[in-house]
Every structure is written in C-alpha cells, then in structure tokens.
Enzyme design. Sequence first.
Site, PDB file in Angstrom:
ATOM      1  N   TYR A   1       0.845  -1.203   0.000  1.00 12.39           N
ATOM      2  CA  TYR A   1       0.000   0.000   0.000  1.00 12.39           C
ATOM      3  C   TYR A   1       0.884   1.258   0.000  1.00 12.39           C
ATOM      4  CZ  TYR A   1      -3.973  -2.863   1.893  1.00 12.39           C
ATOM      5  OH  TYR A   1      -4.959  -3.783   2.126  1.00 12.39           O
ATOM      6  N   SER A   2       1.744   1.378   1.032  1.00  4.88           N
ATOM      7  CA  SER A   2       2.452   2.649   1.273  1.00  4.88           C
ATOM      8  C   SER A   2       3.446   2.979   0.177  1.00  4.88           C
ATOM      9  CB  SER A   2       3.205   2.588   2.604  1.00  4.88           C
ATOM     10  OG  SER A   2       2.351   2.231   3.638  1.00  4.88           O
TER      11      SER A   2
ATOM     12  N   SER B   1       6.512  -4.998   4.703  1.00 10.05           N
ATOM     13  CA  SER B   1       6.925  -5.986   5.714  1.00 10.05           C
ATOM     14  C   SER B   1       6.949  -7.373   5.081  1.00 10.05           C
ATOM     15  CB  SER B   1       5.940  -6.004   6.885  1.00 10.05           C
ATOM     16  OG  SER B   1       5.893  -4.743   7.487  1.00 10.05           O
TER      17      SER B   1
ATOM     18  N   GLU C   1      -7.918  -5.817   9.811  1.00 14.79           N
ATOM     19  CA  GLU C   1      -6.583  -5.586  10.343  1.00 14.79           C
ATOM     20  C   GLU C   1      -6.663  -4.948  11.734  1.00 14.79           C
ATOM     21  OE1 GLU C   1      -2.855  -2.825   8.870  1.00 14.79           O
ATOM     22  OE2 GLU C   1      -4.485  -3.258   7.517  1.00 14.79           O
TER      23      GLU C   1
ATOM     24  N   GLU D   1      -2.218   9.274  15.238  1.00 15.00           N
ATOM     25  CA  GLU D   1      -2.945  10.511  14.886  1.00 15.00           C
ATOM     26  C   GLU D   1      -4.106  10.176  13.939  1.00 15.00           C
ATOM     27  OE1 GLU D   1       0.388  10.263  14.685  1.00 15.00           O
ATOM     28  OE2 GLU D   1       1.036  11.621  16.274  1.00 15.00           O
TER      29      GLU D   1
HETATM   30  C1  LIG Z   1       6.818  -1.511  11.378  1.00 18.22           C
HETATM   31  C2  LIG Z   1       6.068  -1.025  10.174  1.00 18.22           C
HETATM   32  C3  LIG Z   1       5.586  -1.942   9.241  1.00 18.22           C
HETATM   33  C4  LIG Z   1       4.888  -1.488   8.116  1.00 18.22           C
HETATM   34  N1  LIG Z   1       4.472  -2.421   7.188  1.00 18.22           N
HETATM   35  C5  LIG Z   1       3.851  -1.997   6.052  1.00 18.22           C
HETATM   36  C6  LIG Z   1       3.492  -2.933   5.030  1.00 18.22           C
HETATM   37  O1  LIG Z   1       3.715  -4.138   5.167  1.00 18.22           O
HETATM   38  N2  LIG Z   1       2.919  -2.463   3.904  1.00 18.22           N
HETATM   39  C7  LIG Z   1       2.635  -1.139   3.719  1.00 18.22           C
HETATM   40  O2  LIG Z   1       2.086  -0.797   2.681  1.00 18.22           O
HETATM   41  N3  LIG Z   1       2.991  -0.217   4.658  1.00 18.22           N
HETATM   42  C8  LIG Z   1       3.591  -0.620   5.820  1.00 18.22           C
HETATM   43  N4  LIG Z   1       3.969   0.300   6.775  1.00 18.22           N
HETATM   44  C9  LIG Z   1       3.774   1.728   6.491  1.00 18.22           C
HETATM   45  C10 LIG Z   1       2.732   2.407   7.337  1.00 18.22           C
HETATM   46  O3  LIG Z   1       1.431   2.020   6.964  1.00 18.22           O
HETATM   47  C11 LIG Z   1       2.958   3.926   7.172  1.00 18.22           C
HETATM   48  O4  LIG Z   1       4.237   4.213   7.705  1.00 18.22           O
HETATM   49  C12 LIG Z   1       1.917   4.744   7.896  1.00 18.22           C
HETATM   50  O5  LIG Z   1       0.672   4.628   7.247  1.00 18.22           O
HETATM   51  C13 LIG Z   1       2.306   6.225   7.991  1.00 18.22           C
HETATM   52  O6  LIG Z   1       2.681   6.734   6.761  1.00 18.22           O
HETATM   53  P1  LIG Z   1       4.050   7.555   6.581  1.00 18.22           P
HETATM   54  O7  LIG Z   1       5.141   6.744   7.178  1.00 18.22           O
HETATM   55  O8  LIG Z   1       4.146   7.924   5.141  1.00 18.22           O
HETATM   56  O9  LIG Z   1       3.879   8.853   7.474  1.00 18.22           O
HETATM   57  P2  LIG Z   1       3.132  10.198   7.051  1.00 18.22           P
HETATM   58  O10 LIG Z   1       1.791   9.859   6.494  1.00 18.22           O
HETATM   59  O11 LIG Z   1       4.045  11.016   6.228  1.00 18.22           O
HETATM   60  O12 LIG Z   1       2.903  10.889   8.466  1.00 18.22           O
HETATM   61  C14 LIG Z   1       3.924  11.671   9.126  1.00 18.22           C
HETATM   62  C15 LIG Z   1       3.311  12.236  10.412  1.00 18.22           C
HETATM   63  O13 LIG Z   1       2.213  13.135  10.096  1.00 18.22           O
HETATM   64  C16 LIG Z   1       1.028  12.706  10.764  1.00 18.22           C
HETATM   65  N5  LIG Z   1      -0.132  12.948   9.903  1.00 18.22           N
HETATM   66  C17 LIG Z   1      -0.228  12.684   8.569  1.00 18.22           C
HETATM   67  N6  LIG Z   1      -1.469  12.992   8.122  1.00 18.22           N
HETATM   68  C18 LIG Z   1      -2.168  13.435   9.186  1.00 18.22           C
HETATM   69  C19 LIG Z   1      -3.523  13.894   9.373  1.00 18.22           C
HETATM   70  N7  LIG Z   1      -4.380  13.937   8.346  1.00 18.22           N
HETATM   71  N8  LIG Z   1      -3.899  14.276  10.620  1.00 18.22           N
HETATM   72  C20 LIG Z   1      -3.042  14.223  11.655  1.00 18.22           C
HETATM   73  N9  LIG Z   1      -1.737  13.817  11.546  1.00 18.22           N
HETATM   74  C21 LIG Z   1      -1.327  13.416  10.330  1.00 18.22           C
HETATM   75  C22 LIG Z   1       1.234  11.237  11.006  1.00 18.22           C
HETATM   76  O14 LIG Z   1       0.428  10.758  12.085  1.00 18.22           O
HETATM   77  C23 LIG Z   1       2.711  11.146  11.311  1.00 18.22           C
HETATM   78  O15 LIG Z   1       2.970  11.465  12.645  1.00 18.22           O
HETATM   79  C24 LIG Z   1       4.669  -0.110   7.917  1.00 18.22           C
HETATM   80  C25 LIG Z   1       5.145   0.811   8.850  1.00 18.22           C
HETATM   81  C26 LIG Z   1       5.840   0.367   9.966  1.00 18.22           C
HETATM   82  C27 LIG Z   1       6.345   1.372  10.974  1.00 18.22           C
END
Ligand SMILES: Cc1cc2nc3c(=O)[nH]c(=O)nc-3n(C[C@H](O)[C@H](O)[C@H](O)COP(=O)(O)OP(=O)(O)OC[C@H]3O[C@@H](n4cnc5c(N)ncnc54)[C@H](O)[C@@H]3O)c2cc1C
Length: 399
Positions: free
Chosen positions: A136-137, A169, A252, A383
């Site tokens: 997804y990400s 992951s 999930e 958040e």
């Molecule tokens: C251990 C781990 C395993 C993972 N495994 C997978 C996987 O298998 N497949 C996959 O696709 N992804 C995976 N992820 C990714 C995960 O889903 C994303 O990291 C997560 O959705 C946050 O996205 P970002 O890292 O781009 O942060 P961002 O979206 O850039 O966020 C940065 C900060 O801004 C805040 N923020 C952003 N938008 C808002 C809003 N609208 N309101 C308030 N605050 C906000 C966030 O809370 C965060 O603190 C994994 C992440 C981790 C840590």
Amino acid sequence: MDFALSSQEEAFRKEVRDWLEENMKELPEWWNNPDVLRPEVDSEEYHQFSIWWHRKLYAAGFIGITWPKEYGGRGRTIMEQVVFYEEIAKHRAPGPTNVHGMGWVVPATLAFGTEEQKKRFIPKILTCDEIWCTLYSEPEAGSDMANVQTRAVEDGDDFVINGQKVWTSGGHYSDWAVLLAKTDPDAPKHRGLSYLLVDMHSPGVTVRPLVNITGSHEFNETFFNDMRIPKHQILGEKNRGWYVAMGAMEFERSGTAAAITRENTIKDLIKLAKETKHHGQSLSKDPAVRQKLAQLYIEVNVSKYMDLRGLTHLLREGRPGSQGVLSQLFGVELNQRLQDFAMYLQGPYSQLMRGSKYAIQHGRWQYSFLRSRGNSIETGTTEIKRNVIAQRVLGLPRE
Ligand SMILES: Cc1cc2nc3c(=O)[nH]c(=O)nc-3n(C[C@H](O)[C@H](O)[C@H](O)COP(=O)(O)OP(=O)(O)OC[C@H]3O[C@@H](n4cnc5c(N)ncnc54)[C@H](O)[C@@H]3O)c2cc1C
C-alpha cells in the site's frame, strides 16, 4: 455482555489447551526461557520455526477456524476463534504466521473475491505454502493512502505496473502481495484505484531491504518496472480498490488476544521489579515502582474490557466496525508505556542491547521497547486513528 461460554466452546477450549500442553513440549528451549538466547527475528532459523509451528497448528485444525470448510477452514464460530487466541496467549505459545495473508487477504478475498480466487488463494495461505505481504504505502502515500502513484495500465489481458512501494513488511520472503495501484489517473483519488493480487516472483519486481530501529531487516522498498499482472488477478471491481482496502483494514484493526499478551507483559514486569535490586533492595519494594505497576495493571485490565466490547460488536454485527480502532489505539499506547517502564526498571542496563554480556535477558526488552515504537505507525498512525475516532465513532465534523 455474557462472559459464559457454551458447552461446545468449553469443549473447544479444552481441545486447544490439551493440544498446546502436549505440543509445546516440542518448542525449542529459547521460546519460553528468557535467559536462553533466541535467534534474531529476521533470521532464516526464526522464519522456518514460525512456518513449522504454523503448519502444526494447521494440521491440528486451528488455522482458519471461522472460514468455510470448502476453502480449507474449519467452519466454526467467532467465539471459538477467540478462545483459540486466548489459549495461545495464556500459554505464551507462538501464534500462526503469514500474518498479512491470515489477517486481511483471506477476509478480503472472502468478501470481494470470485469463486476461482477463493479456491486458488485461500487454501495455500492457510497452509503457509504461499506467504503474503502488503503493497500500500509509497513515499508520498502513507497516511494519505489514496494518494498512491503506482500506475496499473491495461494492456491486452494484463495490467502493466510501474512505480514504487515502501515499508513492505516481509516482502523479501513473500510469494504474493496485495497491491493498491492507480487505474484511472483522471478520477478523484479514492475512485481511481484498484486492488490487485501480485505474484512477487514476477519479472519486473525488485525488493530492497530497509533496516528498522531494532537493527532487523523486517521491511523493504519494492519497485515495479513493467511488471505484468493478469486481469483476473483483480480483487473486486476496477477503480473500486479503495473500498476493498478499507474493508480489509477493518479486519486488520480488530483483535482480542492482544490484551492477554499485555497481561503477560505486566506479569513479566512485576517479576523484573522483584528480581532487580537497587542499593540491595528489590525494586518491587519501592513505593513509586509499586504505584506505577498498579497503574499499568489497571490499564491492562481496561484494555481487556475494551477488547471484549469490540468483540461484542463483532458478534452482534458480524464485523469489527470502527469501534475496534478505540481499543487498538489504547492497546498500542499502553504497550509503549509498558515497554518504557521496562527500560526505567533496568536503569543504566537499559542501554545494553543483545550482544552485550551484561544485557538483561539478552536484550529481549530492548528489542520489544524499540519495536513498540513502530506500533504507533504501522496499520495507521495514532494521529490517524484519533481522526477515525473523531469522525467515524464520535461523528465530529472534519473541520
Ligand atoms: C513496522 C512497520 C511496518 C509497516 N508495514 C507496512 C506494510 O507491510 N505495507 C505497507 O504498505 N505499509 C507498511 N507500513 C507503512 C505504514 O502504513 C505507514 O508508515 C503509515 O501509514 C504512515 O505513513 P508515513 O510513514 O508515510 O507517514 P506520514 O503519512 O508522512 O505521516 C507523518 C506524520 O504526520 C502525521 N499525519 C499525517 N497525516 C495526518 C492527518 N491527516 N492528521 C493528523 N496527523 C497526520 C502522522 O500521524 C505522522 O505522525 C509499515 C510501517 C511500519 C512502521
């Protein structure tokens, strides 16, 4: 809320308990003895151990308890599944693996898949013959998941995929993946996505390791360069992928055994406090430590009842609903508080990791402390979960 189990559920509890008591004798010593060094979580040994145990659970009929028999499940009740996970947690036994496959690929396939897809994919997920991951990400699509830029362009009988995913992951050992990709670049962003099933061994897929804060290789970057996916590997309708992904995420975010795992953690913390001495006196005699342990114990019990409330919703409505996000948020932050306190109890020893001969229990707490930081990011940040609670549970306006 009725806490009593039916006679069938009680009989099932006994079946699980008896099986675990017999089969846990085969677990390696490192599993339940914190003083024995365990293999690294990203090692081949640990991976093979997880698959070995999963297949034993499958052979015993404990994998896919609620799923239909024709796809390899057991066709039993949600309560029996809950009982199974409770017993796993109480016995501190390893759970099933293939977490993404079991956690949301099977439920999403059952809800949105064709008959051919159900027959083709579900049985191999249950037996762990095919391991799944989630694509997804992206660098610009994390919390704002609908912003994915990976393109799926129709070409004859295939979609051709180009783009990049991140934080995949288990991508380095997965056979299949669920992919969210853009199929209509001109549509509003939630309406131009499709949910595709990807063979991770296809030409044009490159998986590169990313090492997390614990030092382990658990997730990856994944690149697609003209990778082809046959059109019949779409789950649900074209351009409706957002709704499939949202449906899958609801599963999930549900769960009921995590509270028992946290109960185990508080018991371990009490033991750690008793065994750790400061100026010759056990830390468990320190009034500040006692107060903190009591507070955490209360919170662990609060989380248990929140999970039970979510379970009641699941039993009544047939789906976890957005209510599940309340207990998940509380549970994630509580686990971080538990892990923080483990560091506090260890004082200067908290700085010592696996590999140091002075590290307490081979640095097991340091790993779980560091890994718990990811809990408030993965499956949606805390958040974003608060936003979901505000909008979908409390019905507050967006602005
Ligand atoms: C251990 C781990 C395993 C993972 N495994 C997978 C996987 O298998 N497949 C996959 O696709 N992804 C995976 N992820 C990714 C995960 O889903 C994303 O990291 C997560 O959705 C946050 O996205 P970002 O890292 O781009 O942060 P961002 O979206 O850039 O966020 C940065 C900060 O801004 C805040 N923020 C952003 N938008 C808002 C809003 N609208 N309101 C308030 N605050 C906000 C966030 O809370 C965060 O603190 C994994 C992440 C981790 C840590």
